[in-house]
Write a protein that holds these residues in place. Structure first.
Motif, PDB file in Angstrom:
ATOM      1  N   ILE A  56      31.550  43.124  48.276  1.00 14.50           N
ATOM      2  CA  ILE A  56      31.121  43.094  46.256  1.00 14.50           C
ATOM      3  C   ILE A  56      32.009  42.203  45.863  1.00 14.50           C
ATOM      4  O   ILE A  56      33.149  42.165  45.376  1.00 14.50           O
ATOM      5  N   ALA A  57      31.667  41.193  45.603  1.00 20.20           N
ATOM      6  CA  ALA A  57      32.339  39.899  45.108  1.00 20.20           C
ATOM      7  C   ALA A  57      32.412  40.173  43.027  1.00 20.20           C
ATOM      8  O   ALA A  57      31.515  40.872  42.489  1.00 20.20           O
ATOM      9  N   ASP A  58      33.291  40.200  42.717  1.00 12.55           N
ATOM     10  CA  ASP A  58      33.824  40.502  41.186  1.00 12.55           C
ATOM     11  C   ASP A  58      32.888  40.084  40.060  1.00 12.55           C
ATOM     12  O   ASP A  58      31.935  40.341  38.950  1.00 12.55           O
ATOM     13  N   PHE A  59      32.524  38.745  40.793  1.00 14.37           N
ATOM     14  CA  PHE A  59      31.540  37.622  40.087  1.00 14.37           C
ATOM     15  C   PHE A  59      30.580  36.222  40.662  1.00 14.37           C
ATOM     16  O   PHE A  59      31.458  35.615  41.430  1.00 14.37           O
ATOM     17  N   LEU A  60      29.056  36.355  40.223  1.00 12.99           N
ATOM     18  CA  LEU A  60      28.288  35.722  42.113  1.00 12.99           C
ATOM     19  C   LEU A  60      28.435  34.226  40.832  1.00 12.99           C
ATOM     20  O   LEU A  60      27.000  35.494  39.591  1.00 12.99           O
ATOM     21  N   VAL A  64      24.866  28.266  42.740  1.00 15.46           N
ATOM     22  CA  VAL A  64      25.555  27.322  43.385  1.00 15.46           C
ATOM     23  C   VAL A  64      26.091  28.130  44.182  1.00 15.46           C
ATOM     24  O   VAL A  64      27.621  26.979  44.606  1.00 15.46           O
ATOM     25  N   ARG A  65      26.151  29.326  44.189  1.00 17.25           N
ATOM     26  CA  ARG A  65      26.517  29.615  45.165  1.00 17.25           C
ATOM     27  C   ARG A  65      28.537  30.344  45.225  1.00 17.25           C
ATOM     28  O   ARG A  65      29.112  29.929  46.774  1.00 17.25           O
ATOM     29  N   LEU A  66      28.813  30.551  44.244  1.00 13.53           N
ATOM     30  CA  LEU A  66      29.973  30.814  43.918  1.00 13.53           C
ATOM     31  C   LEU A  66      30.289  32.249  43.279  1.00 13.53           C
ATOM     32  O   LEU A  66      29.551  32.341  42.651  1.00 13.53           O
ATOM     33  N   ILE A  67      31.627  31.991  44.254  1.00 12.77           N
ATOM     34  CA  ILE A  67      31.783  33.736  43.861  1.00 12.77           C
ATOM     35  C   ILE A  67      33.358  33.383  43.377  1.00 12.77           C
ATOM     36  O   ILE A  67      33.902  33.322  43.628  1.00 12.77           O
ATOM     37  N   VAL A  68      34.015  34.108  42.425  1.00 14.64           N
ATOM     38  CA  VAL A  68      35.244  34.181  42.144  1.00 14.64           C
ATOM     39  C   VAL A  68      35.241  35.543  41.625  1.00 14.64           C
ATOM     40  O   VAL A  68      35.134  36.888  41.048  1.00 14.64           O
ATOM     41  N   GLU A  69      36.924  35.509  41.769  1.00 17.62           N
ATOM     42  CA  GLU A  69      37.380  36.193  41.693  1.00 17.62           C
ATOM     43  C   GLU A  69      38.795  36.711  41.000  1.00 17.62           C
ATOM     44  O   GLU A  69      39.542  35.828  40.950  1.00 17.62           O
ATOM     45  N   VAL A  70      38.805  38.206  40.412  1.00 13.50           N
ATOM     46  CA  VAL A  70      40.102  38.152  39.833  1.00 13.50           C
ATOM     47  C   VAL A  70      41.232  38.750  40.539  1.00 13.50           C
ATOM     48  O   VAL A  70      40.870  40.318  41.077  1.00 13.50           O
ATOM     49  N   ASP A  71      42.247  38.307  40.917  1.00 14.66           N
ATOM     50  CA  ASP A  71      43.130  38.994  41.699  1.00 14.66           C
ATOM     51  C   ASP A  71      44.629  39.596  40.696  1.00 14.66           C
ATOM     52  O   ASP A  71      44.875  38.635  40.553  1.00 14.66           O
ATOM     53  N   ASP A  72      44.896  40.856  41.531  1.00 14.11           N
ATOM     54  CA  ASP A  72      45.855  41.093  40.007  1.00 14.11           C
ATOM     55  C   ASP A  72      46.935  41.444  41.423  1.00 14.11           C
ATOM     56  O   ASP A  72      46.996  40.545  42.511  1.00 14.11           O
ATOM     57  N   ARG A  73      47.971  42.110  40.933  1.00 15.50           N
ATOM     58  CA  ARG A  73      48.988  41.579  41.995  1.00 15.50           C
ATOM     59  C   ARG A  73      49.428  42.191  43.583  1.00 15.50           C
ATOM     60  O   ARG A  73      49.922  41.835  44.464  1.00 15.50           O
ATOM     61  N   SER A  74      48.083  43.717  43.409  1.00 13.16           N
ATOM     62  CA  SER A  74      47.767  44.280  44.974  1.00 13.16           C
ATOM     63  C   SER A  74      47.695  42.680  46.403  1.00 13.16           C
ATOM     64  O   SER A  74      47.643  43.009  46.400  1.00 13.16           O
TER      65      SER A  74
END
Length: 111
Positions: A56-60, A64-74
């Motif tokens: 599951i992608a955070d944002f797609l 433009v076939r781009l996935i943006v993931e928000v990474d917390d400290r985990s």
């Protein structure tokens, strides 16, 4: 086209249900970034919490076939798993941009 097994169909259904839940329960950092990505504010349409392959992608941004993931400290403890995920998504034709949650929270314009 290859016929999906019953187990694959069940997995895809569960993934869809999980994505639906996550779309309506964004983390605070995802909510902040979504305000900047939604409504084509960056010139391209994004969707949030979207099944892509077995992830599951955070944002797609499909165009433009781009996935943006928000990474917390985990994610500091999951670097190998994140790298494997990024490679698998690249095989499906997607570029993955990982944005640290701290950057989103402090200065989303730099993200």
């Amino acid at each position: 086209m290859q016929k999906q097994s019953r187990q694959q169909l069940k997995f895809q259904a569960l993934l869809g249900e999980r994505a639906h839940f996550m779309r309506h329960n964004l983390s605070e950092n995802e909510r902040i970034l979504w305000r900047h990505l939604s409504a084509k504010k960056l010139g391209v349409a994004f969707r949030r919490q979207v099944p892509v392959g077995s992830y599951i992608a955070d944002f797609l941004a499909p165009a433009v076939r781009l996935i943006v993931e928000v990474d917390d400290r985990s994610h500091e403890l999951k670097r190998a798993a994140d790298a494997r995920r990024d490679r698998n998504l690249a095989r499906l034709g997607y570029r993955v941009l990982r944005v640290p949650a701290d950057l989103v929270r402090v200065n989303v314009e730099e993200a």
